[in-house]
Design a protein around this motif. Structure first.
Motif: not given
Length: 806
Positions: A458, A491, A494
């Motif tokens: 990130e 995830t 992102m």
């Protein structure tokens, strides 16, 4: 006097050189000439003084003559007509009673380098060859070489050549060496000076009379001579024995190069010669000259490729000094890596650990890389050192450690747990793009084991707009995609942000295209995405990742005592005695496209049984015509892996049974009373005796046991072919699985013999007494007789090893 760089200075010099009062005073005249030479050396154009300097050469003062001749040789090409004026003076000086004057005149007559003056120079040079003084003969001999260089297309005077050959027996050693150099230049188009037996023995007997460079020149030229008998060969080696341990490194290197050339067919003698030069090479490594030290280290690396234990007992001689330059330190560390063994590994690692904090970042990074290469065999100790270095919080050290860990886990996957635990928090210290790419690669490969992996990614994604490195961006895309497949909930958001930026805002087309590829891949489904991103990796048993065996001396002997070892980048070599994973580097021949040479789409698969139905049956293989094996041209591990993996990929997709004219693939099983538990050195030595190169092998006592090899066959009727092959021994456990599977097919199930996770391909005889090695060969172009001969030779070597071990 006016400023020396002005035109007034040149006019002042002309007036002084033309002044009778100055000319009558020998000292003032010499000083004026010296001022003109000084002006010339400072870049002032003093060519207008040429006529005055021609007059100045008519003097009995030798110092003034030398100064004037320097001027005349520098400006003769600009004043060819005026240069004729000095010829008479030079020819007169060639008859002077003083031999120094005669030699000086001859040297400068040839240094004028004007084709129009050749006819005036030939007669003094011919007389100089018969002069009583050795210094004049030295100059005259080299003068003929200069004259030939001035008119290379002119007809060679046979009388001059014969006279130069006669001067090879001149009592002065410098004249003898100069004759060799002159004949090499004059007879260049004809292959250089002709070396026969009388000349060879004459030069060897007078070798000690010459200076260092004269000895090197003689030894270089003698490399063209081939002894006519074995007795003559050993006579020559006896004459060279003293020069092999010469205190002068150039003489020692030239002698060893000649030794290796003469003993190309006697590997035992070559190895003995390498042992003899160990002392002189170690002495050269301690030379006060940095250039000599570096050259000696490069050549030691070359020798270690064939004799890994040559310097093992003297590893302390390669410890780095504080004041040594970085390039010598880095080369010494490369040598230290090759000398590691169980006895000295602790001391070497402690020494390399000290270099990791060197004030020079390049030296520190080289030391960390060296520890990583040692870690491929001693992973626990090296990982402890690398993990401790991360605690120093130095940017260049952290970057080098992460890159080294990246390489280490690729070769030694068992280190992944320790590496994953050490990655926590190191992203803050990574400022260079190589370090960040290595960290991202580790997160992509082992992200499911690193708890902070999504948070680390990130941070990278938040800073992607300011990221300057395209490599980091592309690695970030791949890492985020792979982490999404194993940790989707953490995830997903992102990944969407990263794909949106790379597709909509990124200006670089490579990054944008990769993001589009991943975006469209996700539309195909998770399963398809997983197949692409987590596809089959290279077989870790292949040569790119396996210990390199000792190379035959003939593979590098041609480059010894040349600039090639100095040009080569640091070669990472691993001692053959350990057989641990290691990157192998070879220099393939240029303009060789093996992908085209071995077209794996054209395969004929020949399965041979023990009944010998095929003509390739091992027990009855006979060479129908003369067959020879050769290791040239060399095959690189990368090319071997590409061809081998391509073959297996095509066989997995479709079994090609049809026959092709230009390609053949052969599988055979060879039976032994017992599989030879031979060491890598024994296997390599046995194969080298018949010119078969073992490119890669698995460590000893590892199952399945594999050996990858290649050779070039030269058949009397069909020319040359390339053969690459694999030897595979699966072992006891896998044989039991094979027996269970065969029993199940026959309806006869053997209880207690099934072991999960193993697949057996080797057949087992019912009596259980014989072992089998599976041999797979590929040949291009096809030559059945050559392949039969090669298989027979290979079988003989393996049976010999088996019988000796039993």
């Amino acid at each position: 006097m006016p400023y020396l760089g002005s035109e007034d200075a040149v006019r002042e010099l002309r007036r002084a050189l033309s002044n009778p009062n100055v000319q009558s005073d020998q000292l003032r005249y010499r000083n004026t000439v010296l001022k003109a030479i000084r002006a010339m050396s400072q870049g002032v154009d003093v060519s207008d003084l040429f006529s005055e300097m021609v007059k100045a050469c008519a003097t009995v003062d030798i110092v003034q003559k030398k100064l004037v001749y320097v001027f005349l040789c520098s400006y003769a090409t600009l004043n060819p007509e005026l240069s004729l004026l000095v010829i008479n003076t030079l020819r007169k000086d060639c008859q002077d009673p003083n031999p120094m004057v005669r030699s000086l005149a001859l040297r400068n007559m040839t240094n004028l380098r004007l084709p129009s003056l050749v006819e005036y120079v030939e007669q003094p040079l011919a007389a100089g060859l018969r002069d009583r003084a050795a210094c004049v003969r030295r100059v005259a001999v080299l003068g003929w070489a200069k004259l030939h260089n001035l008119q290379p297309d002119a007809e060679i005077d046979a009388a001059v050549v014969n006279e130069l050959y006669g001067l090879l027996r001149d009592p002065d050693p410098v004249v003898m060496v100069n004759c060799l150099r002159a004949l090499e230049e004059i007879l260049k188009k004809e292959g250089g000076v002709a070396i026969n037996k009388p000349i060879t023995h004459h030069l060897l007997n007078r070798l000690k009379e010459s200076d260092v460079w004269g000895q090197c020149e003689v030894l270089r030229i003698l490399q063209r001579y081939h002894p006519q008998s074995e007795d003559e060969l050993f006579d020559i080696l006896s004459l060279l024995d003293a020069s092999l341990v010469s205190p002068h490194p150039p003489v020692m290197a030239a002698t060893l190069g000649l030794f290796l050339g003469l003993c190309s067919g006697l590997p035992a003698v070559s190895l003995a010669a390498l042992e003899r030069v160990r002392g002189p090479l170690l002495a050269a490594c301690g030379s006060t000259s940095r250039e000599t030290r570096f050259t000696a280290l490069c050549h030691i690396q070359l020798l270690l490729r064939s004799l890994p234990g040559l310097m093992g007992a003297h590893y302390k001689r390669f410890f780095c000094g504080y004041a040594e330059p970085a390039y010598i330190k880095q080369r010494k560390m490369q040598v230290l890596v090759e000398l590691v063994n169980d006895e000295n590994v602790a001391m070497l690692l402690d020494e390399l650990k000290g270099y990791c904090t060197d004030v020079n970042p390049e030296t520190a990074q080289a030391a960390i890389s060296a520890i990583g290469r040692i870690g491929r065999s001693y992973s626990d100790r090296c990982l402890e050192i690398l993990t401790g270095l991360l605690g120093l919080k130095q940017e260049h050290i952290t970057s080098a450690v992460v890159q080294t860990m990246c390489d280490l886990v690729w070769v030694c996957p068992q280190c992944s747990d320790t590496v994953c635990s050490a990655l926590e928090g190191c992203e803050e210290m990574l400022q260079d793009s190589q370090g960040r790419q290595a960290l991202l690669w580790l997160l992509a490969a082992y992200g499911e084991r690193v708890s902070s992996a999504p948070y680390t990614l990130e941070g990278f994604i938040d800073r992607v707009r300011s990221e300057a490195s395209l490599g980091v961006k592309m690695e970030l895309l791949t890492t985020t995609m792979r982490l999404f497949l194993c940790r989707p909930s953490e995830t997903q958001d992102m990944l969407g942000r990263l794909l949106h930026y790379c597709i909509e805002e990124e200006m670089d087309m490579c990054v944008r295209d990769q993001a589009l590829l991943y975006y469209r891949l996700l539309h195909c489904g998770i399963e398809e995405t997983h197949k692409v991103l987590h596809g089959q990796r290279s077989d870790p048993s292949l040569g790119v990742l396996i210990g390199r065996p000792a190379e035959p001396i003939n593979q590098w002997a041609y480059s010894f005592n040349t600039l090639e070892p100095l040009r080569q980048a640091g070669v990472e070599t691993e001692p053959a005695s350990r057989g641990s994973p290691e990157h192998v580097t070879f220099d393939p021949k240029p303009n060789t496209d093996l992908s085209d040479t071995l077209n794996c789409s054209q395969i004929e698969k020949v399965n041979l049984g023990s009944d010998g139905a095929s003509g390739f049956t091992c027990s009855s293989a006979k060479v129908l015509a003369p067959l020879s094996l050769s290791l040239s041209p060399a095959l690189s591990p990368e090319e071997f892996e590409h061809l081998w993996m391509q073959r297996h990929a095509e066989q997995g997709a479709e079994k090609l049974e049809e026959e092709e004219e230009d390609y053949v693939c052969l599988e055979e099983r060879i039976q032994f009373p017992a599989i030879p538990p031979c060491s890598p050195q024994s296997l390599q030595a046995a194969m080298q005796l018949v010119n078969i190169q073992t490119l890669a092998f698995t460590p000893p006592h590892t199952l399945p046991w594999r050996v990858y090899l290649y050779t070039h066959t030269h058949h009397a009727h069909y020319g040359s072919t390339l053969v690459i092959g694999e030897l595979l021994y699966i072992g006891e456990a896998s044989r039991r699985v094979a027996a269970v599977k065969k029993g199940m097919e026959d309806g006869d199930v053997v209880e207690g013999e099934q072991e999960a996770g193993l697949s057996g391909r080797a057949l087992v005889r019912k009596d259980g007494r014989e072992e089998e090695v599976e041999v797979t060969l590929k040949q291009q172009p096809r030559d059945d007789n050559a392949l039969k001969g090669f298989l027979s030779i290979l079988t003989t070597v393996l049976h010999t090893l088996s019988s000796e071990s039993s």
